[in-house]
Write an enzyme that holds these catalytic residues in place. Structure first.
Site, PDB file in Angstrom:
ATOM      1  N   LEU A 128       9.448  -9.550 -14.132  1.00 33.45           N
ATOM      2  CA  LEU A 128      10.729  -9.275 -14.444  1.00 33.45           C
ATOM      3  C   LEU A 128      10.954 -10.186 -13.611  1.00 33.45           C
ATOM      4  O   LEU A 128      11.104  -9.925 -12.571  1.00 33.45           O
ATOM      5  CB  LEU A 128      11.083  -7.487 -14.440  1.00 33.45           C
ATOM      6  CG  LEU A 128      12.429  -7.202 -14.356  1.00 33.45           C
ATOM      7  CD1 LEU A 128      12.805  -8.509 -16.278  1.00 33.45           C
ATOM      8  CD2 LEU A 128      13.374  -5.707 -14.706  1.00 33.45           C
ATOM      9  N   GLY A 134      -8.370  20.288  19.339  1.00 30.48           N
ATOM     10  CA  GLY A 134      -8.322  21.341  18.638  1.00 30.48           C
ATOM     11  C   GLY A 134      -8.236  22.431  19.323  1.00 30.48           C
ATOM     12  O   GLY A 134      -8.761  23.490  19.077  1.00 30.48           O
ATOM     13  N   GLY A 135      -8.777  22.199  20.450  1.00 27.10           N
ATOM     14  CA  GLY A 135      -9.214  24.168  21.252  1.00 27.10           C
ATOM     15  C   GLY A 135     -10.670  24.144  21.220  1.00 27.10           C
ATOM     16  O   GLY A 135     -11.145  24.758  22.271  1.00 27.10           O
ATOM     17  N   THR A 170      14.589 -10.143 -11.562  1.00 30.29           N
ATOM     18  CA  THR A 170      15.552  -9.579 -11.491  1.00 30.29           C
ATOM     19  C   THR A 170      17.113 -10.172 -10.484  1.00 30.29           C
ATOM     20  O   THR A 170      17.874  -9.962 -10.468  1.00 30.29           O
ATOM     21  CB  THR A 170      15.590  -8.343 -10.734  1.00 30.29           C
ATOM     22  OG1 THR A 170      14.946  -8.774  -9.299  1.00 30.29           O
ATOM     23  CG2 THR A 170      14.924  -7.711 -11.087  1.00 30.29           C
ATOM     24  N   GLN A 197     -17.914  25.921  18.790  1.00 23.51           N
ATOM     25  CA  GLN A 197     -17.183  26.591  18.882  1.00 23.51           C
ATOM     26  C   GLN A 197     -17.581  27.792  19.410  1.00 23.51           C
ATOM     27  O   GLN A 197     -18.692  28.350  19.321  1.00 23.51           O
ATOM     28  CB  GLN A 197     -16.623  26.631  17.484  1.00 23.51           C
ATOM     29  CG  GLN A 197     -16.391  26.258  16.433  1.00 23.51           C
ATOM     30  CD  GLN A 197     -15.624  26.822  15.443  1.00 23.51           C
ATOM     31  OE1 GLN A 197     -15.961  27.486  14.687  1.00 23.51           O
ATOM     32  NE2 GLN A 197     -14.167  26.099  15.111  1.00 23.51           N
ATOM     33  N   GLN A 240       0.826  -1.370   0.155  1.00 26.66           N
ATOM     34  CA  GLN A 240      -0.348   0.262  -0.159  1.00 26.66           C
ATOM     35  C   GLN A 240       0.932   1.375   0.103  1.00 26.66           C
ATOM     36  O   GLN A 240       0.326   2.097  -0.883  1.00 26.66           O
ATOM     37  CB  GLN A 240      -0.912  -0.164   1.294  1.00 26.66           C
ATOM     38  CG  GLN A 240      -1.494   1.966   1.313  1.00 26.66           C
ATOM     39  CD  GLN A 240      -2.854   1.207   2.077  1.00 26.66           C
ATOM     40  OE1 GLN A 240      -4.171   2.522   2.822  1.00 26.66           O
ATOM     41  NE2 GLN A 240      -3.190   0.086   3.388  1.00 26.66           N
ATOM     42  N   ASP A 245       0.628   3.806   5.808  1.00 21.71           N
ATOM     43  CA  ASP A 245       0.450   3.055   4.536  1.00 21.71           C
ATOM     44  C   ASP A 245       0.599   4.210   3.844  1.00 21.71           C
ATOM     45  O   ASP A 245       1.226   5.116   3.510  1.00 21.71           O
ATOM     46  CB  ASP A 245      -0.237   2.282   4.310  1.00 21.71           C
ATOM     47  CG  ASP A 245       0.389   0.550   4.718  1.00 21.71           C
ATOM     48  OD1 ASP A 245       1.929   0.551   5.079  1.00 21.71           O
ATOM     49  OD2 ASP A 245      -0.352  -0.331   4.461  1.00 21.71           O
ATOM     50  N   LYS A 255      10.097  -5.034  11.294  1.00 23.50           N
ATOM     51  CA  LYS A 255       9.430  -5.150   9.900  1.00 23.50           C
ATOM     52  C   LYS A 255       8.297  -4.443  10.483  1.00 23.50           C
ATOM     53  O   LYS A 255       7.819  -4.760  11.453  1.00 23.50           O
ATOM     54  CB  LYS A 255       8.756  -7.122   9.270  1.00 23.50           C
ATOM     55  CG  LYS A 255       8.013  -6.419   7.904  1.00 23.50           C
ATOM     56  CD  LYS A 255       7.917  -7.933   8.146  1.00 23.50           C
ATOM     57  CE  LYS A 255       9.327  -8.426   6.875  1.00 23.50           C
ATOM     58  NZ  LYS A 255       9.033  -9.987   6.541  1.00 23.50           N
ATOM     59  N   ASN A 295       9.929  -0.178  -1.938  1.00 24.29           N
ATOM     60  CA  ASN A 295       9.485  -0.392  -0.267  1.00 24.29           C
ATOM     61  C   ASN A 295       9.728  -1.627   0.258  1.00 24.29           C
ATOM     62  O   ASN A 295       8.840  -2.918   0.935  1.00 24.29           O
ATOM     63  CB  ASN A 295       8.143  -0.068   0.127  1.00 24.29           C
ATOM     64  CG  ASN A 295       7.511  -1.308  -0.551  1.00 24.29           C
ATOM     65  OD1 ASN A 295       7.564  -1.513  -1.748  1.00 24.29           O
ATOM     66  ND2 ASN A 295       6.594  -1.276  -0.338  1.00 24.29           N
ATOM     67  N   GLU A 352       0.670  -1.511   8.661  1.00 20.55           N
ATOM     68  CA  GLU A 352      -0.044  -0.334   9.286  1.00 20.55           C
ATOM     69  C   GLU A 352      -0.476   0.101  10.604  1.00 20.55           C
ATOM     70  O   GLU A 352       0.429   0.608  11.772  1.00 20.55           O
ATOM     71  CB  GLU A 352      -1.344  -0.112   9.079  1.00 20.55           C
ATOM     72  CG  GLU A 352      -2.945   0.825   8.843  1.00 20.55           C
ATOM     73  CD  GLU A 352      -1.986   1.926   8.569  1.00 20.55           C
ATOM     74  OE1 GLU A 352      -2.209   2.635   9.592  1.00 20.55           O
ATOM     75  OE2 GLU A 352      -2.081   1.602   7.271  1.00 20.55           O
TER      76      GLU A 352
END
Length: 420
Positions: free
Chosen positions: A73, A252-253, A75, A277, A18, A173, A138, A97, A141
């Site tokens: 592929l 957040g206040g 490798t 608020q 991810q 992730d 290792k 990654n 998430e």
């Protein structure tokens, strides 16, 4: 489309699952040529994880790999290594990654990559930053959410359900992938100035921590003050020396909470989030039929309200009991009160506004027919990203090899050697 801003940037995508695929998919949306390199016969593990249709690429894969090309592929074979060398010479970015040292073991250390292409940008997703005492761990998430501070500040602080809690949002992730995309583009602009490539890395722990900066703010405040007055524990409970979990508090206040609406007994998402608020206090009082609260000393200021903020939320919840979440929001929005319905995944999938904006899209797929996926969350005035289907395993192998200069006989030999 020829006018996409990232046209001309070629990216070798060696990522899986991810974090990396989310990064490269976003760059592909904006025009980069992303070549996803996969093991022949297997490919990205998410192709087969959590399938809803037998023997067809899973939604886990399709939703993270739109707009890419797939090159199968091996490798480990000399022929495969030769192809990768050619690809590195002609590309701008390699994103990976793998676990620590995997590229080196493949024979493609940073030094070797620089020999092949001094302009190459090597972008890496890591669990922990280089030199960290956990760098060999290792990371997935939920591991990242715990290591980055999110879990310790999420959830309930008392009762049977108390304890750290993981968020369902991909803070470890996809969030890391977005940070890496910013890093890649920054390095690319830097290369235009210097002519040189460089390594770019984002650790999942760091990406989670970056999203938790307000909680670090609260830790520093707590060490100075000994309490946090915007948390529901204040003023009736004792604070320890660490930022507490605050349930559904805003953090957040501005005091906020999730409140029940009509139908909550049978609908697990019949709720709204309601924020008290300070500047919206008078409209709140008018909206819920409590105009006397505007001049009552027990309610007039945030400081006066905090000791009985949960009782205030209880009163608002009583006002909500005969209103659906959508009816409630339609009333409250007229008073400019910050709130939102709690939307389920089903509701979001069918939201006409998200469809119209391109945030949710249907795309064709050669085997699935079509699938629903997220579109670009970033909107532009002169660009509308076109989301295309994810590639089949190795779908573009011959095409990519031909672009690298291989002729038909050479491509056939690559297939015969099982290198692609």
């Amino acid at each position: 489309m020829s006018n996409k801003p990232l046209n001309g940037i070629k990216i070798i995508d060696f990522t899986h699952v991810q974090a990396g695929p989310a990064c490269t998919q976003m760059l592909a949306w904006f025009g980069a040529d992303v070549i996803k390199v996969e093991r022949p016969g297997a490919g990205d593990v998410t192709r087969s994880q959590l399938r809803d249709i037998p023997d067809v690429d899973a939604l886990y894969f399709t939703m993270l790999n739109s707009n890419k090309r797939s090159l199968s592929l091996d490798t480990k074979k000399p022929e495969g290594k030769a192809i990768l060398e050619k690809l590195i010479k002609e590309s701008d970015v390699l994103v990976e990654n793998f676990g620590p040292g995997a590229l080196d073991r493949m024979g493609f250390s940073w030094e070797r990559i620089q020999e092949l292409n001094p302009k190459m940008i090597l972008a890496s997703v890591k669990g922990f930053s280089d030199g960290h005492h956990y760098e060999d761990l290792k990371v997935y998430e939920n591991v990242a959410q715990c290591a980055g501070g999110a879990a310790s500040t999420t959830g309930w602080w008392k009762g049977e359900q108390s304890g750290p809690m993981i968020s369902a949002a991909a803070l470890g992730d996809s969030n890391t992938g977005m940070h890496l995309a910013i890093g890649i583009l920054t390095a690319y602009i830097g290369r235009q100035q210097t002519g040189k490539g460089q390594k770019v890395a984002v650790a999942m722990q760091d990406a989670v921590l970056n999203l938790c900066r307000v909680k670090m703010r609260d830790q520093l405040r707590l060490e100075k003050l000994g309490y946090l007055e915007e948390y529901p524990q204040y003023p009736h409970e004792t604070f320890s020396d660490v930022v507490p979990r605050g349930g559904n508090a805003g953090g957040g206040g501005q005091p906020g909470w999730i409140l029940k609406c009509k139908g909550w007994e049978t609908d697990s998402n019949a709720y709204i989030y309601f924020t008290v608020q300070g500047h919206a206090w008078a409209p709140i009082c008018d909206a819920i039929g409590k105009p006397e609260w505007k001049t009552d000393p027990l309610y007039m200021t945030p400081k006066a309200r905090q000791p009985h903020i949960m009782d205030i939320f209880g009163t608002i919840e009583a006002w909500l009991k005969d209103k659906t979440k959508f009816e409630a929001v339609d009333i409250l929005r007229k008073f400019d009160i910050p709130c939102a319905p709690v939307l389920s995944m089903k509701e979001l999938l069918n939201d006409p506004s998200l469809r119209a904006s391109g945030s949710i899209v249907d795309v064709p797929h050669k085997e699935r027919g079509s699938y629903v996926t997220v579109g670009s969350p970033i909107k532009f005035s002169d660009l509308k990203p076109e989301i295309t289907g994810s590639p089949l395993l190795g779908e573009h192998t011959d095409e990519v090899l031909a672009e690298l200069g291989y002729n038909k006989d050479e491509i056939a030999a690559m297939h015969a050697a099982n290198a692609v």
